[in-house]
Design a protein around this motif. Sequence first.
Motif, PDB file in Angstrom:
ATOM      1  N   SER A  34       1.090  -1.232  -0.412  1.00  0.00           N
ATOM      2  CA  SER A  34      -0.090  -0.022   0.081  1.00  0.00           C
ATOM      3  C   SER A  34       0.626   1.205  -0.123  1.00  0.00           C
ATOM      4  N   VAL A  35      -0.094   2.122  -0.759  1.00  0.00           N
ATOM      5  CA  VAL A  35       1.146   3.543  -1.077  1.00  0.00           C
ATOM      6  C   VAL A  35       0.625   4.973  -0.747  1.00  0.00           C
ATOM      7  N   GLU A  77       2.524  18.832   5.021  1.00  0.00           N
ATOM      8  CA  GLU A  77       2.900  19.101   5.674  1.00  0.00           C
ATOM      9  C   GLU A  77       1.247  18.685   7.843  1.00  0.00           C
ATOM     10  N   ALA A  78       0.262  18.153   7.145  1.00  0.00           N
ATOM     11  CA  ALA A  78      -0.283  18.180   7.999  1.00  0.00           C
ATOM     12  C   ALA A  78      -1.455  16.882   7.499  1.00  0.00           C
ATOM     13  N   LEU A  79      -0.560  15.602   7.256  1.00  0.00           N
ATOM     14  CA  LEU A  79      -1.998  14.525   6.206  1.00  0.00           C
ATOM     15  C   LEU A  79      -2.743  13.732   6.719  1.00  0.00           C
ATOM     16  N   PRO A  80      -3.497  13.684   6.365  1.00  0.00           N
ATOM     17  CA  PRO A  80      -4.865  13.065   6.733  1.00  0.00           C
ATOM     18  C   PRO A  80      -4.435  11.397   6.692  1.00  0.00           C
ATOM     19  N   ILE A  81      -3.945  11.481   7.469  1.00  0.00           N
ATOM     20  CA  ILE A  81      -3.795   9.592   6.852  1.00  0.00           C
ATOM     21  C   ILE A  81      -3.418   9.455   8.588  1.00  0.00           C
ATOM     22  N   ALA A  82      -3.762   8.144   8.903  1.00  0.00           N
ATOM     23  CA  ALA A  82      -3.300   7.671  10.247  1.00  0.00           C
ATOM     24  C   ALA A  82      -2.559   7.085  10.367  1.00  0.00           C
ATOM     25  N   THR A  83      -1.875   6.963  11.032  1.00  0.00           N
ATOM     26  CA  THR A  83       0.189   6.743  11.699  1.00  0.00           C
ATOM     27  C   THR A  83       0.107   5.176  11.020  1.00  0.00           C
ATOM     28  N   GLY A  84       1.168   5.029  10.552  1.00  0.00           N
ATOM     29  CA  GLY A  84       1.278   2.914  10.103  1.00  0.00           C
ATOM     30  C   GLY A  84       0.495   2.425   9.419  1.00  0.00           C
ATOM     31  N   ALA A  85      -0.717   3.874   8.261  1.00  0.00           N
ATOM     32  CA  ALA A  85      -1.174   3.440   7.518  1.00  0.00           C
ATOM     33  C   ALA A  85      -1.029   2.524   6.476  1.00  0.00           C
ATOM     34  N   VAL A  86      -0.119   2.994   5.737  1.00  0.00           N
ATOM     35  CA  VAL A  86       0.146   2.761   5.011  1.00  0.00           C
ATOM     36  C   VAL A  86       1.972   2.062   4.419  1.00  0.00           C
ATOM     37  N   ASP A  87       2.537   1.208   3.648  1.00  0.00           N
ATOM     38  CA  ASP A  87       3.415   0.021   3.953  1.00  0.00           C
ATOM     39  C   ASP A  87       4.774   1.586   3.188  1.00  0.00           C
ATOM     40  N   ARG A 115       8.721   2.643   4.069  1.00  0.00           N
ATOM     41  CA  ARG A 115      10.188   3.394   3.723  1.00  0.00           C
ATOM     42  C   ARG A 115       8.773   4.360   3.317  1.00  0.00           C
ATOM     43  N   ALA A 116      10.051   5.659   2.827  1.00  0.00           N
ATOM     44  CA  ALA A 116      10.623   6.986   1.778  1.00  0.00           C
ATOM     45  C   ALA A 116      10.288   7.093   1.103  1.00  0.00           C
ATOM     46  N   VAL A 117       9.934   6.856  -0.684  1.00  0.00           N
ATOM     47  CA  VAL A 117      10.907   7.355  -1.910  1.00  0.00           C
ATOM     48  C   VAL A 117      10.361   8.448  -1.796  1.00  0.00           C
ATOM     49  N   ILE A 118      11.808   9.691  -2.381  1.00  0.00           N
ATOM     50  CA  ILE A 118      11.486  11.362  -2.727  1.00  0.00           C
ATOM     51  C   ILE A 118      12.735  11.358  -4.270  1.00  0.00           C
TER      52      ILE A 118
END
Length: 248
Positions: A34-35, A77-87, A115-118
Amino acid sequence: MTCYDRTGVTYSLTRRADPRLAAVIDEALGDAASVANIGAGTGSYEPSRTVVAVEPSRVMINQRSATAAPVVQAAAEALPIATGAVDAAMAVLTVHHWADLATGVSEMRRVARRRAVILTWDSAVHRDFWLLREYLPDAAETDARLAVSIETLASLLGDRVSIAPVLVPHDCVDGFGGAYWRRPDAYLDAAVQAGMSLMALTPKALLREGLKRLRSDLDSGAWQRRHADILRESELDLGYRLVVGEFD
Ligand SMILES: C[S@@+](CC[C@H](N)C(=O)[O-])C[C@H]1O[C@@H](n2cnc3c(N)ncnc32)[C@H](O)[C@@H]1O
């Protein structure tokens, strides 16, 4: 109102995912199931495993295809996504627009378990690009002002970080700043200019003289003579870098 509500109106005309860059990004996402795509824009590079896209500009959201991932209008800066919600969280050619880089990256780390991919660019390498060095010093300044320090980005991602060059193919489909390095005429096209921040965010009057000189050098063959070496290349390092942080 974000900057892309003004400059993004024609984005999808010149900015589409390049399949070779998409493959590099997809590989960096590894086996993430999930991304979250942050600063997702019109949906370029969004793999099918994307479960949520985050994008602040309504103008960009309106250019997303009906089959793109579900999108939320919000900022990094304020992601409307729960903590640890995606891989994994990904951010492609967007971190240079964020008002608060440290908070945005910390938000990516909060929501992504693994991981984070930038994808961004190293201004120290990019400033040597012929367009900036020889023709557009004011756009070079815009570019340097926008650019995010790769070292800062890496340190914000933690202690397991890799940085890899992403070479730009000579026929790159995605019209970002360095995309037309072997197709110089394209830089004279207003639609192409509108799709790249380094031109769109530099006052037109400051670009005029350099673009006129480029036109004249192309007509006389001076550009082709001066750049015979790159005309033989199929891909080039213009400073684009894939920065990947691993968390698990
Ligand atoms: C060059 S576009 C890239 C879009 C997409 N990632 C792509 O590769 O085509 C930059 C995007 O970053 C978005 N952006 C600007 N400020 C942002 C912020 N604070 N948080 C998230 N995205 C932001 C813009 O609205 C724009 O859609």
